[in-house]
Design a protein around this motif. Structure first.
Motif, PDB file in Angstrom:
ATOM      1  N   ASP C  48       5.022  -6.445  -2.100  1.00 33.89           N
ATOM      2  CA  ASP C  48       5.405  -5.262  -1.321  1.00 33.89           C
ATOM      3  C   ASP C  48       6.532  -4.501  -2.009  1.00 33.89           C
ATOM      4  N   ASN C  52       6.716  -0.680  -3.020  1.00 38.37           N
ATOM      5  CA  ASN C  52       7.788   0.212  -2.594  1.00 38.37           C
ATOM      6  C   ASN C  52       8.415   0.928  -3.788  1.00 38.37           C
TER       7      ASN C  52
ATOM      8  N   ALA D  69       1.724   7.264  -0.365  1.00 42.00           N
ATOM      9  CA  ALA D  69       2.009   5.938  -0.918  1.00 42.00           C
ATOM     10  C   ALA D  69       3.035   5.222  -0.036  1.00 42.00           C
ATOM     11  N   ARG D  70       4.071   5.973   0.381  1.00 44.14           N
ATOM     12  CA  ARG D  70       5.106   5.348   1.204  1.00 44.14           C
ATOM     13  C   ARG D  70       4.555   4.971   2.577  1.00 44.14           C
ATOM     14  N   ILE D  73       2.493   1.841   2.340  1.00 47.60           N
ATOM     15  CA  ILE D  73       3.205   0.577   2.125  1.00 47.60           C
ATOM     16  C   ILE D  73       4.006   0.192   3.368  1.00 47.60           C
ATOM     17  N   LEU D  76       1.393  -1.473   5.376  1.00 43.64           N
ATOM     18  CA  LEU D  76       0.816  -2.604   4.661  1.00 43.64           C
ATOM     19  C   LEU D  76       1.758  -3.793   4.621  1.00 43.64           C
ATOM     20  N   GLN D  77       3.035  -3.523   4.412  1.00 44.74           N
ATOM     21  CA  GLN D  77       3.946  -4.653   4.215  1.00 44.74           C
ATOM     22  C   GLN D  77       4.262  -5.397   5.508  1.00 44.74           C
ATOM     23  N   LEU D 272      -3.294 -13.044   3.537  1.00 46.88           N
ATOM     24  CA  LEU D 272      -2.169 -13.097   2.605  1.00 46.88           C
ATOM     25  C   LEU D 272      -2.585 -13.679   1.258  1.00 46.88           C
ATOM     26  N   LYS D 275      -4.805 -11.274  -0.508  1.00 54.08           N
ATOM     27  CA  LYS D 275      -4.062 -10.138  -1.037  1.00 54.08           C
ATOM     28  C   LYS D 275      -3.325 -10.505  -2.326  1.00 54.08           C
ATOM     29  N   ASN D 276      -2.734 -11.708  -2.347  1.00 53.43           N
ATOM     30  CA  ASN D 276      -1.950 -12.126  -3.495  1.00 53.43           C
ATOM     31  C   ASN D 276      -2.768 -12.876  -4.534  1.00 53.43           C
ATOM     32  N   TYR D 287       8.479 -16.302   8.016  1.00 55.07           N
ATOM     33  CA  TYR D 287       7.563 -15.426   8.754  1.00 55.07           C
ATOM     34  C   TYR D 287       7.685 -15.641  10.253  1.00 55.07           C
ATOM     35  N   TYR D 290      10.534 -13.579  11.518  1.00 54.08           N
ATOM     36  CA  TYR D 290      10.239 -12.150  11.537  1.00 54.08           C
ATOM     37  C   TYR D 290       9.200 -11.810  12.602  1.00 54.08           C
ATOM     38  N   GLN D 323      12.307  -1.600   5.874  1.00 61.00           N
ATOM     39  CA  GLN D 323      12.178  -2.162   4.530  1.00 61.00           C
ATOM     40  C   GLN D 323      11.931  -1.069   3.489  1.00 61.00           C
ATOM     41  N   SER D 324      11.024  -0.161   3.793  1.00 70.14           N
ATOM     42  CA  SER D 324      10.766   0.914   2.834  1.00 70.14           C
ATOM     43  C   SER D 324      11.968   1.829   2.708  1.00 70.14           C
ATOM     44  N   PHE D 326      15.054   1.096   2.919  1.00 68.38           N
ATOM     45  CA  PHE D 326      16.080   0.505   2.066  1.00 68.38           C
ATOM     46  C   PHE D 326      15.793   0.791   0.595  1.00 68.38           C
ATOM     47  N   THR D 327      14.538   0.587   0.199  1.00 68.14           N
ATOM     48  CA  THR D 327      14.211   0.848  -1.206  1.00 68.14           C
ATOM     49  C   THR D 327      14.399   2.333  -1.476  1.00 68.14           C
TER      50      THR D 327
END
Ligand SMILES: Nc1ncnc2c1ncn2[C@@H]1O[C@H](COP(=O)(O)OP(=O)(O)OP(=O)(O)O)[C@@H](O)[C@H]1O
Ligand SMILES: Nc1ncnc2c1ncn2[C@@H]1O[C@H](COP(=O)(O)OP(=O)(O)OP(=O)(O)O)[C@@H](O)[C@H]1O
Ligand SMILES: OC[C@H]1O[C@@H](O)[C@H](O)[C@@H](O)[C@H]1O
Ligand SMILES: [Mg+2]
Ligand SMILES: [Mg+2]
Lengths: 362, 276, 294, 362, 276
Positions: C48, C52, D69-70, D73, D76-77, D272, D275-276, D287, D290, D323-324, D326-327
């Motif tokens: 993720d 980002n 894109a933002r 995500i 998605l995240q 998960l 995806k990974n 998790y 959260y 979360q997004s 912050f980035t």
């Protein structure tokens, strides 16, 4: 027919002799059962060659037939989380929960250790120095006070949000969990802080953690049983609305409860960093969960109002015995985790089962 | 609407202008409480004099307990004034009300289930052996003894007062709540349906407690559905209907049937008509 | 340029040295800005973070993978967005199929455990301890460095690279942690077994074992203790004659190599796609070369 | 004066227009506030050069003025933890808690992935093969069923201990937490499991996690609002004793609740690992915390009986935006943790504050 | 002691041998419940015939609710037998008792605070639109309508039945619990102090509900402290004292004073003397 009650007025037959055993007895029973289990495994498992966990018959190494080394480590390895657990116990009794204690340990350790460093290591300047020379070789009281104040601050913030802003304790302390993790990583940008003064190192040396744990346990036990503070903590956990209507200053009391819990966690951080001669940002991970588990295994009810410090101390002992027992029977780490999970559940199953049987039979 | 209310104040106070009774101890003006869209209490003007015993009657859901909760600071009112002992008051919580001298038996009892009887009786005002701030040491023995004495007065039987409240029967719980109020002196006692769960004997005892208060000149507000009890005990009856006061009756000038007529809405006193 | 960095874990001592290396290096350059994120040991969070970074339009990404077998998805994400990517410290599983604008700078964990074990064997042989009884302390079991370093011990013994005969009494995990290692060692001591060496997956655990032995009054001359990382605390313990072996992992080398590659890729320049930074054995004999390094 | 109620009999004035806004509104408000905060920071902070978080005016990269894109995500995240959170929501509404979901994700991922491996990787045999050839290139339904069955098993064990042995949910699921962590490490002794079949890889590819999350959220929403299952879940959380006395089969119901929660967590593990393209023993760490936090931020009450799926979905979005964000504002990782903690607390403070104001004013 | 009990059985049943009443629907033999050292219920022998209405009276803490809890499977008895509808029964919980045909209004009401009124009324037996096992779809509209009907019968006023139970007044809550029981047919109805919190009108309405049951021939056990009510409604009065039955009185053969004498212990029926 049994004699009448000494504490009752009129009414039904009350047979005092049939009063249920205290809850702590169940925990004690679980403890004994687990010890017997490991002793039995020592006899049964072929590769164990009939060793005993707690006894040491062949060679009277320490002049007793007990394996004193093992008994010491059993208590020593739970003493620090045990100190946290004392504070968590009163938080849970008051109907709350504290998830921030683990990260608080990390943050406090980092901060405190920066005021406890020594100037010279093997004759060279301290390679991990956080501050300048002014912060080197300070009297041990300085880091102690810094740590306790920091704990009090964090605890009162927790308490404030829970009592005044009515945030559920789970969330308020989960937020603080993250904040404290942030603080501990930010403090030195992740660098460990090491090489304390000898006075500071003394706090957690040898069996000192056990001394602190037992001393604080006795103090907390007296407070919870015999003082207004204890009574109000139980009352709030039992029925907060009733406590409020009865005129208890619930808000002020809750702040005090969380403050004391965080100060105990901060003190645990001091003992821990002293014992390990270092502070690291990741310290104290999962301590909050273990501290809660010790309390609950010790009979503290997560719905509040029920439990005792004695129970928590016994709950901590259960953990110590399990951990040592695992190493004793050389259980693989994977199985250790699974067995620990099973034993935690099992200990509480036993407790519930005995309580129900007691209630049904009487 | 507020202006309608003003005119009622004197009306409401009228029947009390009894020389035998003292000054006004409690007065509410236009006291109102809305819960979201529910108008539980609307423009209540109420007066109580020192030494006077008043009953509050009314249908279920008429707003009686809501009235009690506003006076005792358990909830914050939507509107209106409360004057207690000569001063306008704004209790932030029940603690302040109690410190000001109001002792209350709430309908919900307000007991801590996991504590025993003496603990509940002295909750918030424990007897202390050594004073040490919040860490003051409790005097368990004294509290136990005084609990036995207090309970004796209510006539209830409790086999073991060290059992937790959750194990008590409905009536035993109620008696603990009453004993708590009766143990401490106060400027005003409020009881919200104190004998609802009580047996014949226990009810008689609690009524005796009320009579003792009357003799001591302590004022009382008694919420009750029990007509016999009300007629036996109080000086005056205030009837609530649909969140509003609809009658204010001197005991001597009314009777059971009359009161029921007010409760059911068959009658309304002229001075309350506009409001209802 | 803006470079996004996703670290596996901030709490880790060694990775902290690596991370701070990148940060300091970047601060010293004009027009280069790094933004460092903590994946908190969570593969998914790392993926993720890469996404980002893409959404924020960084010029290149450096990844210290949480899980080296999860790198395919990361490679794909960066490739799709056309953003260059450099793996650092841990070798990605798709190292042989990386696209042109991706690279890696890493160390080979097969060296670290091997160097450590062989040296311990040699010391034991020199002391004439044969057969030797040892305890093994493992890092976090879900961590590949721990798995590989433990595997290295077995391989050294199996390949006959060990100078003495090794009898392993027990192997347990202490999760990279000094505190847990202290407890584990004390528990081992309480069983009263005779032993000659402790092989730990990192220095923190080795120091924990040393502290426990010192508390039990065991002379550190009688026991051979080895770790990996060459941290300051470890070097100080080695100077005090307590720790016998450690292995230097070049944090600065890895960090600068990665940043360098990332910047070049961002500017469209050529880079070596595979850069191995070797591990180096540290003993009291050569300790002075390393005192100022990690 | 307002009109009389349509749902009431006799009695007081009831002013329907004054009914409080639904709780979900507060969460939505928090979400909007947080987005505005980040947009403002984008304008104010000097180094941000007036960038926007969600909009993309200059170059219409995707043909819209939104930064797609933002936005993608952001959802998605949180989609995967979101799926877990749906199950946790109903557990909390029923008055329980589930701490085992995080470790269950790790364990399920390891197990499932072993049945989803492909035989050849770039023409070579799969270097991470767990089983022999028989387990290679199995139809995708096999790992799916294995995963869901494993989830159902773990969930029903949780439920069994909670419902029948009356273990507090915190402890039962904490025990299961450790057991699942043990299982995930034991399965391949710590080795990751990689290289799934293309069919399996499809499950978590691209925006698929979001599709699953939204689909499951709608399903769970319907179940909780319109079925007996939902009603009984609320009833048990509201007053378990009353539910029992009213004749609800509380024990059976609880087992079902925990089973569904664990099956959702197991499904999250499938998405998960897909995806990974790998499974790792440490997957899913934190998790559970959260997932719980998302639910609580979404208005689910930890004392049971209150909350909704819609709230939880909004709670998940709050996390995604943070979360997004912050980035976006290039916040340092330490500060991210602290800010996350503060925002979690802040979101609930806002909720409490609005509720209290609504109650007081009305 | 158990043998003493055996002899009482016939005695206890004696006054019921009324030709107008049907077969025995409920019988308890030596029913006993101890809570730790507290002997809350001791050797209760009790019989109820089809169509018969019996009141249970007694002091607070006399064991009345304990008796109810043993019969309805809320708790597990210490000792004794329960025969319901001809068969010995061992209800593991209240669900089984209800499935067997016993509807109960508990003293604690057993309501879910966070649910609204229709939800509570139909808790555990919701009206279903589509059957899908546990995921059956609820018919909210039908439940709401039937709730209004059921509440109407109790005479209570509730401004908004979609409000949660926690917001209801004491009497409103009690009426919801009563309406729940009255909505469903049963072989035996048990009410533990159903009108304790009710107002004058509501009490009258609930008493009407009881009369309807009587006319329909449905048997009832009514726990109550209200002498007038008991004398108005039931055929027979069983008095509990200190956990034991101390009298079993036909209504026609007794009066209020007599009953009070048994409650207070001034009198005990000869056949219960040994036990008490
Ligand atoms: N769980 C329990 N544990 C211990 N004692 C209990 C428990 N439940 C009830 N008791 C005791 O048993 C006795 C009988 O209680 P019960 O509730 O049956 O009284 P009751 O006759 O219904 O009284 P009331 O008229 O006040 O409702 C009381 O003394 C009570 O304290
Ligand atoms: N917190 C609340 N939220 C919404 N409505 C409430 C709340 N509390 C009380 N009410 C409503 O206000 C009205 C008055 O309630 P109150 O408890 O004052 O009645 P009461 O006169 O004491 O009745 P009872 O005799 O049954 O105790 C009722 O319709 C009740 O449903
Ligand atoms: O991932 C955690 C591990 O990383 C390694 O590189 C390091 O050598 C170890 O000490 C440990 O920190
Ligand atoms: Mg009321
Ligand atoms: Mg009762």
């Amino acid at each position: 027919m049994a004699d009448q009650a000494s504490h009752g007025i009129g009414g039904l037959t009350f047979d005092k002799s049939k009063r249920a055993l205290p809850n702590e007895f169940n925990v004690f029973l679980a403890l004994v059962l687990i010890i017997l289990l490991f002793e039995a495994l020592g006899q049964i498992l072929p590769y164990m060659n009939g060793q005993s966990m707690l006894f040491d018959f062949n060679e009277a190494r320490d002049g007793t037939i007990l394996n004193m080394a093992r008994i010491k480590i059993i208590i020593l390895q739970v003493a620090i989380i045990g100190i946290i657990s004392l504070g968590v116990t009163q938080v849970i009794i008051s109907g709350g929960i504290d998830l921030s204690s683990g990260p608080l340990v990390g943050a406090t350790a980092m901060i405190v250790m920066s005021f406890a460093q020594t100037e010279l290591v093997n004759g060279n300047p301290n390679p991990k120095a956080v501050f300048g020379l002014w912060a080197m070789d300070l009297p041990v009281i300085v880091p102690l006070i810094v740590g306790l104040l920091f704990g009090a601050l964090i605890g009162s913030i927790n308490g404030f949000f829970i009592a005044f802003a009515r945030i559920p304790p789970f969330i308020a302390t989960l937020g603080m969990f993250l904040i404290c993790r942030g603080i501990s990583q930010w403090w030195t940008k992740g660098q460990p802080v090491s090489f304390p003064t000898p006075e500071y190192a003394w706090i957690g040396t040898g069996m000192m953690p056990v001394v602190w744990f037992i001393g604080l346990a006795i103090l907390l036990h007296l407070i919870m049983r015999y003082t207004v503070y204890g009574k109000h903590t139980y009352a709030i956990g039992s029925n907060e609305e009733a406590a409020r209507m009865s005129g208890i200053n619930v808000r002020r009391h809750k702040i005090l409860v969380y403050m004391i819990a965080s100060m105990l966690a901060a003190f645990a951080a001091i003992v821990l960093s002293s014992k390990n001669l270092t502070a690291q940002a990741g310290m104290g991970q999962f301590y909050e969960l273990y501290a809660i588990a010790m309390a609950v295994i010790g009979g503290v009810s997560l719905t509040g109002g029920r439990g005792s410090i004695i129970g928590t101390v016994l709950g901590a002992m259960v953990f110590g015995v399990i951990q040592s027992g695992f190493t004793f029977v050389k259980l693989d780490a994977f199985y250790q985790l699974m067995a620990m999970g099973a034993i935690i559940i099992g200990a509480v199953v036993l407790d519930q089962w005995r309580q129900q049987r007691a209630a049904a039979k009487a | 609407m507020a202006s309608d209310m003003q005119t009622n104040i004197s009306g409401a106070s009228a029947p009390n202008s009894d020389a035998a009774l003292g000054d006004i101890i409690l007065e509410t003006r236009d006291l109102t409480k809305h819960y979201g869209g529910v108008h539980a209490l609307e423009g209540a003007n109420f007066t109580l004099r020192k030494g006077e015993h008043v009953a509050i009657m009314g249908d279920n859901g008429a707003g009686k307990s809501t009235f009690v909760r506003q006076i005792t600071g358990v909830e914050q009112r939507t509107r209106g004034e409360i004057i207690f002992d000569g001063k306008p008051v704004h209790f932030a919580g029940p603690l302040e009300a109690r410190n000001a001298g109001i002792e209350t038996v709430f309908q919900t009892l307000a007991l801590a289930d996991q504590l025993d009887v003496p603990d509940n009786l002295f909750l918030g005002r424990e007897i202390i052996k050594w004073k040490l701030g919040p860490f003051s040491v409790l005097d368990y023995k004294a509290m136990r003894q005084r609990t036995l004495d207090a309970l004796e007065k209510t006539g209830v039987k409790i086999p073991n007062i060290r059992g937790t409240i959750e194990r008590m029967s409905g009536g035993q719980r109620q008696c603990v709540a009453i004993a708590r109020t009766a143990t401490f002196h106060s400027k005003l006692t409020i009881m919200d349906e104190p004998t609802a769960a009580l047996g014949v004997q226990e009810t008689a005892q609690v009524e005796n407690i009320v009579r003792t208060l009357k003799e001591a000149g302590e004022p009382l507000i008694l919420v009750s559905h029990n007509m016999r009890q009300v007629m036996d005990l109080v000086d005056r009856i205030v009837v609530f209907r649909r969140g509003r006061i609809c009658a204010n009756l001197k005991k001597e000038e009314t009777n059971g049937e009359d009161v029921v007529a007010y409760i059911t809405g068959a009658k309304t006193q002229p001075e309350y008509e506009e409001a209802a | 340029e803006t470079i996004g960095v996703s670290m596996a874990l901030f709490d880790d001592n060694f990775l902290t040295v690596l991370r701070n290396g990148i940060q300091e290096l970047a601060e010293g350059m004009d027009d280069v800005e790094v933004q460092i994120e903590d994946a908190q040991n969570d593969v998914a969070r790392q993926l993720d973070q890469i996404n980002n970074f893409v959404a924020s339009g960084v010029d290149a990404i450096i990844v210290n993978p949480v899980d080296t077998s999860a790198t395919e998805a990361m490679t794909a994400a960066a490739e799709a967005a056309g953003v260059p990517l450099v793996y650092v410290n841990r070798e990605p599983i798709n190292v042989d199929t990386l696209p042109d604008n991706q690279a890696f700078v890493a160390s080979d964990e097969r060296e670290s455990g091997t160097l450590e074990t062989i040296e311990i064997c040699d010391i034991l042989a020199a002391n004439g301890t044969d057969p030797a009884r040892v305890y093994v302390m493992m890092g976090e079991l879900s961590n590949q460095a721990a798995v590989q370093r433990t595997q290295d011990i077995d391989d050294v013994i199996a390949n006959g690279q060990c100078a003495v005969q090794i009898e392993e009494i027990d192997r347990q995990t202490a999760n990279w942690s000094r505190e847990q290692a202290t407890s584990l060692m004390t528990n081992w001591l309480s069983s009263g077994q005779q032993f000659d060496a402790v092989i730990a997956n990192n220095d923190e655990m080795a120091i924990g074992a040393i502290q426990a032995m010192k508390a039990a009054g065991i002379s550190m001359d009688d026991v051979v203790v080895g770790g990996i990382d060459a941290t300051q605390d470890a070097l100080s313990a080695m100077q005090a004659g307590e720790l016998d072996v450690t292995v230097f992992q070049n944090a600065a080398g890895q960090g600068s190599g990665a940043l360098d590659a990332a910047l070049k890729l961002a500017r469209g320049e050529e880079v070596d796609q595979k850069v191995y930074i070797p591990f180096e054995l540290v003993t009291p004999a050569n300790i002075d070369d390393y005192l100022a390094k990690n």
